[in-house]
Design a protein around this motif. Structure first.
Motif, PDB file in Angstrom:
ATOM      1  N   VAL A  11       0.846  -1.198   0.000  1.00  0.00           N
ATOM      2  CA  VAL A  11       0.000   0.000   0.000  1.00  0.00           C
ATOM      3  C   VAL A  11       0.881   1.248   0.000  1.00  0.00           C
ATOM      4  O   VAL A  11       0.625   2.191  -0.753  1.00  0.00           O
ATOM      5  N   ARG A  21       2.496   1.528  -3.496  1.00  0.00           N
ATOM      6  CA  ARG A  21       1.491   1.879  -4.503  1.00  0.00           C
ATOM      7  C   ARG A  21       1.115   3.356  -4.425  1.00  0.00           C
ATOM      8  O   ARG A  21       0.715   3.954  -5.418  1.00  0.00           O
ATOM      9  N   ASN A  22       1.226   3.934  -3.241  1.00  0.00           N
ATOM     10  CA  ASN A  22       0.888   5.343  -3.055  1.00  0.00           C
ATOM     11  C   ASN A  22       2.100   6.264  -3.194  1.00  0.00           C
ATOM     12  O   ASN A  22       2.040   7.429  -2.801  1.00  0.00           O
ATOM     13  N   TYR A  82       5.214   6.038  -1.790  1.00  0.00           N
ATOM     14  CA  TYR A  82       6.148   6.174  -0.679  1.00  0.00           C
ATOM     15  C   TYR A  82       7.234   5.113  -0.774  1.00  0.00           C
ATOM     16  O   TYR A  82       6.947   3.945  -1.025  1.00  0.00           O
ATOM     17  N   LEU A 134      -2.789   6.538   5.027  1.00  0.00           N
ATOM     18  CA  LEU A 134      -2.912   5.377   4.141  1.00  0.00           C
ATOM     19  C   LEU A 134      -3.811   4.291   4.731  1.00  0.00           C
ATOM     20  O   LEU A 134      -4.058   3.278   4.082  1.00  0.00           O
TER      21      LEU A 134
END
Length: 140
Positions: A13, A16-17, A19, A70
């Motif tokens: 996650v 994917r964002n 970071y 997130l």
């Protein structure tokens, strides 16, 4: 306790964002996941400096905010001890009963919001929280 698969999903996650998956972020996430209850930012910072002596409190706090944004950690406010964080359970939607004495958190499986309000058909809720603060049986 979260499984390795859940930990890997959390790291995915983050990636994917946009970071970076740094060793510091992995360690911070591991610290929060390993602790069963809630931890204050200061408690997390104290554990972080054991492995990263040069890490600043601001860095720890900023990364906790990113993890919260997130949906990887949840944030709680206790009247006596302030802001605390714990790993999120992303497997289902739930709310909480929170003991002000021992700070234990019990999930409420059914969403009370569904029975409380009737929203217009064209309204989409993006996020909500439902928390009840009280005292567990042991702290009464």
């Amino acid at each position: 306790m979260l499984s390795n698969n859940q930990i890997n999903e959390m790291l995915e996650v983050m990636s994917r964002n946009g970071y970076r998956i740094t060793e510091q972020r992995q360690t911070l996430l591991a610290i929060v996941i390993a602790h069963e209850g809630c931890m204050s930012p200061k408690d997390i910072y104290v554990r972080m400096i054991e492995k990263f002596p040069g890490v600043s409190f601001d860095t720890v706090y900023r990364n906790l905010r990113i993890l919260k944004q997130l949906g990887l950690v949840e944030q709680f406010y206790f009247m006596d001890s302030g802001l605390k964080f714990k790993a999120s359970c992303n497997s289902h939607h739930y709310h909480h009963l929170i003991c002000q004495g021992c700070e234990s958190i019990v999930p409420i499986e059914n969403c009370p919001l569904e029975r409380l309000i009737h929203l217009p058909e064209n309204y989409k809720i993006l996020y909500h929280r439902f928390e009840i603060y009280g005292l567990c049986e042991q702290c009464q």
